[in-house]
Design an enzyme around this catalytic site. Structure first.
Site, short mmCIF file in Angstrom:
data_model
loop_
_atom_site.label_atom_id
_atom_site.label_comp_id
_atom_site.label_asym_id
_atom_site.label_seq_id
_atom_site.Cartn_x
_atom_site.Cartn_y
_atom_site.Cartn_z
N HIS A 41 39.45 19.72 30.41
CA HIS A 41 39.58 21.00 31.03
C HIS A 41 38.19 21.85 30.96
CE1 HIS A 41 40.77 24.77 32.06
NE2 HIS A 41 40.83 25.38 30.91
N CYS A 86 46.13 26.37 31.36
CA CYS A 86 45.21 25.54 31.72
C CYS A 86 45.36 23.77 31.31
CB CYS A 86 44.01 25.75 30.88
SG CYS A 86 43.31 27.38 31.50
N ASN A 103 36.22 27.96 35.39
CA ASN A 103 37.24 27.72 34.99
C ASN A 103 38.54 27.61 35.94
OD1 ASN A 103 39.67 27.15 33.66
ND2 ASN A 103 39.10 28.23 32.03
#
Lengths: 100, 336
Positions: free
Chosen positions: B250, B110, B280
């Protein structure tokens, strides 16, 4: 002094749980030092959030697992108060926790 | 030293929106449960589109935004490459008609977009290239255990891309500073255990090729490391949090981003978020959130931005930049 510090931390924890954590399904009864974390309607993330608040604002590193192990708000207050090295955080804590 | 500026931005999503209600039919969960713990209301899951497909669509949009048809380098951040070998970036470069440019993948889960940004910035600042296409692209739907409500409800597919270009020293809208970090001792927090050489060289190893994550530990570590890394780049830029216009973190979880803002003592209103709509999207999340900031009219030329990410590895990274005047289209919804 230790008892005062513990009381200040307990008030801080009660204030944080009731007013600052999200997605909490609080019980009808007031939270006391005998209240168990598992009975407070917290979700799986709330204890992590509470531990992060303690770390940032009281400068005491605790984990969600420790909070769960200590079990009650009072026991957590006792452990955290015993680890406070910067006593200047506590009067502020007492004031915030007083809800004034 | 040569400055590095963002010259274009684009995004792409596979056109298959999956709502929380639909997930509740597949596993033991509910819309209330998902929204309360993550802030996510929907995500896009591919049917027939791979990571390369969404990367090409996002890359094309970014090139259009930059009004360019050529770049010198393609850096693609992904956790879900089209193949274990070769990398996905060369195929993406070829499909975009970019010719024999340097092209490779970056793997930082990520945090991948920040890592790819750092790599491309280094190539440009070091004089190796004059421009680069930086893409974050993922199809997590291909590695999710769809019976595991602790992970399956969180992740979505998509891609975001930016074009970076060299600029004269003193150019105002520049990519300022980047901080990267890692802690391999925490590699078990986020992983796909099987499918690699570790499993193939150890008969007893976990062979699962599904994504797994220790959520509470990730929450805590993500907040701690993103805050620390953010403070590092802010200090290097000599910016205070108050001087930052937008924080583009993020898009892991709304509550992680809220805790991050609190820890930085930043107004939560400064958080740009799109995870309610797309979930996400791992390495794609920051460029997709930036795009959302532009198309929603919040993000404007001259704004000061803090980007920050945390991912498996564990890895983390942050960047400061001044946003340029840019035109961009909303994310391309591609048939899947």
């Amino acid at each position: 002094m230790n008892a005062q510090a513990q009381q200040a931390v307990v008030r801080y924890l009660v204030d944080a749980i009731t007013t600052r954590l999200e997605n909490v399904d609080l019980p009808a009864d007031p939270i006391t030092e005998d209240s168990r974390f598992e009975d407070l309607g917290l979700d799986s993330i709330n204890l992590v959030e509470l531990a992060l608040l303690v770390e940032r604002e009281l400068h005491v590193v605790v984990t969600d697992a420790q909070l769960a192990d200590w079990g009650t708000v009072g026991a957590a207050g006792e452990h955290i108060a015993g680890s406070v090295t910067d006593s200047s955080t506590l009067p502020q804590v007492a004031h915030r926790g007083g809800g004034s | 030293m040569t400055e590095v500026v963002v010259a274009g931005i684009g995004g792409a999503l596979p056109d298959n929106r999956v709502t929380n209600a639909e997930l509740a039919e597949m596993m033991d969960t509910s819309d209330e449960w998902i929204r309360g713990r993550t802030g996510i209301a929907g995500r896009y899951w591919s049917r027939t589109t791979s990571t390369g497909d969404v990367a090409v669509a996002a890359g094309r949009r970014a090139l259009d935004s930059a009004q360019r048809d050529q770049v010198d380098l393609v850096v693609l951040a992904t956790t879900t490459p089209d193949h274990p070998c070769p990398a996905t970036a060369p195929a993406v470069a070829a499909r975009l008609g970019l010719g024999p440019v340097g092209a490779f993948d970056v793997a930082a889960v990520c945090s991948g977009f920040i890592y790819a940004l750092a790599v491309a910035k280094g190539f440009i600042a070091g004089g190796l290239v004059r421009s680069a296409l930086v893409i974050g692209a993922e199809t997590y739907s291909t590695i999710l255990d769809r019976t595991d409500r602790s992970t399956a409800v969180i992740f979505g597919d998509g891609a975001g891309a930016v074009v970076l270009c060299a600029a004269e020293p003193g150019t105002p809208a520049a990519l300022e500073h980047i901080d990267l970090g890692s802690n391999g001792d925490d590699r078990q927090l986020v992983c796909v255990p099987g499918g690699g050489s570790y499993q193939r060289t150890r008969p007893e190893a976990d062979r699962s090729t599904h994504f797994s994550m220790l959520g509470r530990e990730v929450f805590r570590t993500a907040v701690t490391e993103m805050a620390r890394s953010s403070q590092t780049v802010l200090q290097r830029s000599r910016w205070t949090v108050r001087e930052v216009d937008w924080i583009v973190g993020h898009q892991a979880n709304e509550r992680i981003l809220g805790a991050l803002a609190d820890r930085l003592e930043a107004d939560r209103e400064k958080l740009i978020m799109n995870l309610d709509r797309v979930g996400n999207t791992s390495a794609a999340s920051i460029p997709l959130a930036l795009l959302e900031g532009i198309t929603s009219g919040r993000l404007r030329g001259g704004d000061r931005l803090l980007l920050t990410a945390f991912g498996g590895g564990t890895t983390w990274g942050s960047a400061t930049l001044v946003w340029p005047e840019l035109k961009a289209e909303p994310a391309d919804l591609i048939p899947t």
